[in-house]
Scaffold this motif. Structure first.
Motif, PDB file in Angstrom:
ATOM      1  N   THR A 377       0.842  -1.193   0.000  1.00  0.00           N
ATOM      2  CA  THR A 377       0.000   0.000   0.000  1.00  0.00           C
ATOM      3  C   THR A 377       0.879   1.246   0.000  1.00  0.00           C
ATOM      4  OG1 THR A 377      -1.676  -1.180   1.278  1.00  0.00           O
ATOM      5  CG2 THR A 377      -1.834   1.209   1.232  1.00  0.00           C
ATOM      6  N   TYR A 410      -3.254   1.704 -14.495  1.00  0.00           N
ATOM      7  CA  TYR A 410      -4.280   2.113 -13.544  1.00  0.00           C
ATOM      8  C   TYR A 410      -5.626   1.669 -14.082  1.00  0.00           C
ATOM      9  CZ  TYR A 410      -5.933   5.309  -9.832  1.00  0.00           C
ATOM     10  OH  TYR A 410      -6.484   5.846  -8.704  1.00  0.00           O
ATOM     11  N   ASP A 425      -3.507   3.693  -2.044  1.00  0.00           N
ATOM     12  CA  ASP A 425      -3.664   2.805  -3.191  1.00  0.00           C
ATOM     13  C   ASP A 425      -2.861   1.523  -2.971  1.00  0.00           C
ATOM     14  OD1 ASP A 425      -5.285   4.557  -4.490  1.00  0.00           O
ATOM     15  OD2 ASP A 425      -3.792   5.252  -5.933  1.00  0.00           O
ATOM     16  N   VAL A 441      -1.592  -0.269 -10.313  1.00  0.00           N
ATOM     17  CA  VAL A 441      -2.527   0.019  -9.228  1.00  0.00           C
ATOM     18  C   VAL A 441      -3.534  -1.129  -9.156  1.00  0.00           C
ATOM     19  CG1 VAL A 441      -4.246   1.609  -8.314  1.00  0.00           C
ATOM     20  CG2 VAL A 441      -2.245   2.499  -9.519  1.00  0.00           C
ATOM     21  N   ILE A 444      -7.891   0.889  -5.834  1.00  0.00           N
ATOM     22  CA  ILE A 444      -7.941   2.291  -5.455  1.00  0.00           C
ATOM     23  C   ILE A 444      -8.358   2.389  -3.996  1.00  0.00           C
ATOM     24  CG2 ILE A 444      -8.996   4.521  -5.994  1.00  0.00           C
ATOM     25  CD1 ILE A 444      -9.651   3.339  -8.767  1.00  0.00           C
ATOM     26  N   LYS A 445      -7.768   3.339  -3.292  1.00  0.00           N
ATOM     27  CA  LYS A 445      -8.123   3.536  -1.894  1.00  0.00           C
ATOM     28  C   LYS A 445      -9.635   3.718  -1.761  1.00  0.00           C
ATOM     29  CE  LYS A 445      -7.236   6.550   2.081  1.00  0.00           C
ATOM     30  NZ  LYS A 445      -6.613   7.797   2.538  1.00  0.00           N
ATOM     31  N   ASN A 510     -11.835  -1.126  -7.114  1.00  0.00           N
ATOM     32  CA  ASN A 510     -11.686  -0.648  -8.482  1.00  0.00           C
ATOM     33  C   ASN A 510     -13.011  -0.364  -9.185  1.00  0.00           C
ATOM     34  OD1 ASN A 510      -8.885  -0.645  -8.479  1.00  0.00           O
ATOM     35  ND2 ASN A 510      -8.750  -2.771  -9.111  1.00  0.00           N
TER      36      ASN A 510
END
Length: 885
Positions: A377, A410, A425, A441, A444-445, A510
């Motif tokens: 992370t 991404y 992320d 990635v 996503i956070k 995501n």
């Protein structure tokens, strides 16, 4: 925690007048007075009693020689799978068998899990469970029925009494023997199976115990792992999950090793154990691997394959060695930067501990190599210093350098930049000489927010195209359960999001999990961007005034612009006019800036979703688009229209079908039902001039599809798609309402090279043309097409195959393997360099191949006449080319 389930292996104790044992009795009953330590099934009976799979009688006996009924066997299988607590959720379900009340939930759950199939008619609850019947139950319990089906295609079995095995059980007996669930009986001329022999209590205990290696039975009480340390009465072990735990040995701890009773002296450092724990104390310890004479070697990681559990290393002498690792093999590091096989990368220096048989017992990372991979992370970002701090799963921190050449992948963004990274992320970083070459990635956070302006909305495939604050266009997929907020609207849907909306977005896994519109307030008042719905009340055709009751019950009236300036759709048909509108029609209108009607969609049909079907009484329950639920009587001569199907009736409807219904004016019964259904096709030809394309389904049947102006087209990443954006090879979902094509959506495909095939767990790993490897689950029954032949088993695929994988309309997968031609290279077209000549013909090089392989020209230049090559064709066009080994 409840340790006792009130059902013994013998059945209902109340039949004999005995009361059920108390929880305290059940918890302490790990041995039985009639099962001595020397009994051949002692270990299995003891372990299953501690696992709460079986229990004895109130008098302390087990009665190992008594036979087991089919009902008892099914209940034991449910418990052995760890599903005992779930059975209570199924006890109210209707089942086609007569069983005691206490067993209804177990039997309903067994049907749900595929252990029982009512259409087979071979389950008799009170009948003795024979070895043939038990073979079928056991194979289904461990999830190997598909393999049993494959074994059915092979020749005869190996047992001397093969002729006595029922035809329906033959394949299950083969599978049960292969997985050592049931064994044969030694005879003079071989082994017999004795298929009609009833199974005893001791025998089924042994069978269930033997099946554990094929099931995931670990929970908060049962664990598998490796001994890390031993001191006094304490044993520390690293669980399969990677957690380190320390347990106490007590006077009640039961030890087993090599199938016999043992003691703590048989537990050695690095030994692999299965344990049952109560309140931090070891209740049962089984030594699975003694690991007494392990040895350690120094090596360097050459390649790690986490999904396959495989590691390739190079020894100090330069020898390459490959090891297949168990899931339990611990990976550790003195610095805390490695906790699993995923944390190892090429060049890492490791210490490899090997068992006497040469299998890997543990791996210790000594030093990271210059070419390593980091996963974790994002903890901190320094864009000016081009430095990222990553926190790994083990809690260690790793500094990652990046530069302008670092590639960012991404998901959900078409043109990502490093500026899109944010703390929180989840990322995977590939490094070369200490600098990140690629950052992927992974997630996503969850609470990360993004602002943007909506440019297009695809409600079919649930995509939104958003222009961010920097002007970049991005396409995001919206989760099915996404929270959508529009001030003034209750329970808004994705369809309520409009082009031009300014929205705040949040992500989870995501996917867009939250969309909040912040620049408009939805009201029932007319505007050029809002649609009004209601029921037609009156039509003044002379003055072109249309009156209708809106959804609030208010009577409103609007002037209709001249017919040539208005788009009319009546009963799903385009291009009628105002005179075709009738009273009581459901209506949707759109207004211009002067509050005049410029769009009308009127329909006599009732629209909604089927929630229940009563075929016998011809009743249909439908949740209407207004949110109201109604029950309709269906006319016996109803016309049910389902695309590509004929002579349909109410019984052909399914729950959750979207339908258009037409009612009789006289008695309000339903006389016509148009059903919405979606189908998956692979595009084989596109004719842009006539606005049509040809598609082929998974059965090899081809159809033409004409796209008129009423058909909605959706292509991911394209704001206003047209038929020119649909390409040969695309997988599309076509949706029909009755016989009318309503929408076409291009379904994202996975195209690439097969890396590995695991038919047992129905998964394959694919490396796409961006170099990204993905593991894909392939549900049983999926279509696999190889060389124009259809298969359902993954064994039809081989590593190296080029495939296209897409979703099927029934939730399965469609896999098409490209045609492979092995030939020799002759020459490349000297003038245009757009054709490859081989011993078996020539192949045109499409621009799409050059786009997928930027180094293709260099590769072609390296080929010499006579080189062995493989070419791959999709729809008879060159898709890939490689040099053969």
């Amino acid at each position: 925690m409840k340790r006792f389930i009130p059902l013994t292996l013998a059945g209902i104790l109340s039949v004999t007048g005995l009361s059920l044992p108390s929880e305290a009795q059940a918890a302490s009953q790990a041995s039985f007075r009639d099962v001595a330590q020397s009994h051949w099934a002692n270990q299995a009976v003891t372990k299953l009693a501690l696992r709460d799979v079986i229990a004895g009688y109130e008098d302390g006996s087990f009665r190992p020689t008594e036979t087991v009924t089919q009902l008892q066997a099914v209940v034991l299988a449910i418990r052995n799978m760890g599903l005992a607590e779930q059975s209570s959720l199924y006890k109210t379900r209707t089942i086609p068998y007569t069983v005691p009340e206490w067993a209804k939930g177990d039997i309903a759950l067994a049907i749900e899990k595929g252990l029982l199939k009512p259409d087979e008619k071979n389950f008799s609850p009170d009948s003795p469970a024979t070895r043939a019947w038990i073979a079928q139950l056991m194979v289904r319990m461990i999830g190997k029925e598909s393999e049993a089906n494959l074994l059915a295609l092979q020749g005869g079995g190996t047992f001397t009494d093969e002729k006595d095995i029922p035809d329906w059980a033959a394949s299950y007996v083969k599978a049960a023997s292969k997985y050592e669930l049931l064994t044969g009986y030694k005879e003079k001329n071989g082994y017999s199976f004795k298929p009609n022999r009833a199974v005893t209590r001791a025998e089924i205990a042994a069978m269930l115990s033997g099946s554990e290696k094929h099931l995931n039975i670990e929970n908060d009480r049962m664990h598998t792992g490796y001994v890390q340390a031993m001191a006094g009465d304490k044993i520390s072990m690293k669980r399969t999950s990677g957690q380190l735990a320390t347990y106490s040995v007590t006077k009640d701890t039961i030890f087993y090793g090599n199938g016999k009773a043992a003691d703590i002296g048989q537990v050695k450092p690095s030994a692999r154990l299965f344990v049952i724990v109560e309140d931090g104390n070891l209740r049962y310890v089984e030594v699975l691997d003694g690991a007494e004479t392990n040895r350690t070697i120094s090596a360097e990681v050459e390649k790690a394959y986490p999904e396959e559990g495989m590691l390739v290393v190079k020894t100090v002498s330069g020898e390459l060695l490959t090891y297949q690792l168990d899931k339990q093999t611990p990976v550790t590091s003195s610095t805390g930067t490695a906790s699993s096989l995923k944390d190892l990368a090429k060049g890492d220096a490791i210490l490899l501990t090997l068992s006497p048989e040469g299998s890997a017992v543990s791996i210790t990372l000594v030093r990271e190599g210059s070419d390593s991979e980091v996963q974790g992370t994002v903890h901190d970002l320094d864009m000016a210093g081009k430095l990222m701090m990553v926190k790994t799963a083990s809690g260690a921190f790793k500094a990652v350098q990046f530069n302008t050449n670092t590639v960012l992948e991404y998901k959900g963004k078409r043109f990502p930049t490093l500026e899109d990274l944010r703390t929180g992320d989840s990322v995977q970083v590939q490094q070369k000489d200490g600098v990140a070459t690629k950052i992927v990635v992974l997630e996503i956070k969850n609470d990360a927010g993004i602002n943007g302006t909506v440019k297009s909305v695809n409600t079919v495939e649930r995509f939104v195209t958003v222009q961010d604050e920097k002007g970049a266009m991005q396409v995001y997929r919206v989760a099915d359960n996404a929270a959508i907020t529009i001030p003034g609207l209750t329970q808004p849907q994705l369809a309520d999001i409009k082009v031009g909306d300014s929205i705040d977005m949040k992500f989870s896994n995501n996917l867009l999990s939250s969309l909040a519109v912040k620049n408009r307030t939805a009201t029932p008042e007319a505007s050029k961007d809002s649609a009004l719905t209601g029921t037609v009340f009156a039509i003044d055709k002379e003055h072109r005034i249309l009156s209708f009751k809106n959804t609030k019950g208010d009577l409103v009236a609007y002037e209709v612009r001249p017919d040539k300036e208005v788009s009319f759709i009546v009963d799903g048909v385009s291009n009628p006019n105002l005179k075709d509108i009738e009273k009581n029609m459901n209506i949707t209108v759109q207004l211009d800036q002067n509050n005049k009607i410029i769009y009308v969609n009127a329909d006599k049909r009732v629209r909604g979703q089927v929630t229940a079907i009563n075929k016998d009484d011809r009743l249909l329950t439908v949740k209407l688009n207004t949110g109201e639920t109604k029950v309709y009587i269906v006319d016996k001569n109803v016309n049910v229209i389902i695309y590509d199907e004929r002579s349909r009736d109410i019984g052909d409807l399914r729950a959750n079908d979207n339908v258009y219904m037409r009612l009789n004016d006289s008695n309000n019964t339903v006389n016509k039902i148009e059903v919405e259904r979606s189908y998956i096709y692979r595009v084989t030809n596109v004719n842009e001039g006539s606005n049509r394309f040809t598609g082929e389904n998974d059965r090899g049947n081809s159809r033409y599809f004409y796209l008129d102006g009423s058909v909605t087209i959706s292509v991911p990443g394209i704001t206003y798609p047209r038929i020119t954006d649909v390409k040969t090879g695309d997988t599309v979902k076509v949706t029909y309402m009755g016989d009318t094509l309503k929408s076409l959506a291009v379904v994202p495909n996975t195209i690439g090279q097969v890396v590995s095939v695991n038919a047992e767990i129905s998964k394959i790993r694919i490396k796409d043309y961006n170099g990204v490897t993905t593991e894909i689950a392939v549900p049983a029954g999926s279509s696999i097409k190889v060389n124009d032949r259809n298969y359902t088993s993954l064994t039809a695929l081989q590593p190296g195959d080029r495939v296209q994988i897409s979703e099927a309309s029934n939730g399965l997968k469609n896999i098409v393997a490209m045609k492979k031609i092995s030939t020799t290279f002759t020459q490349l077209d000297g003038s245009y360099r757009d054709r490859v000549y081989t011993a078996q013909g020539s192949y045109y090089i499409p621009d799409s191949l050059l786009a997928r392989q930027p180094n293709l020209n260099q590769f072609l230049d390296s080929l010499k006449r006579g080189d062995k090559i493989n070419v791959y064709l999709m729809d008879n066009q060159l898709f890939d080319i490689e040099k053969a080994n």
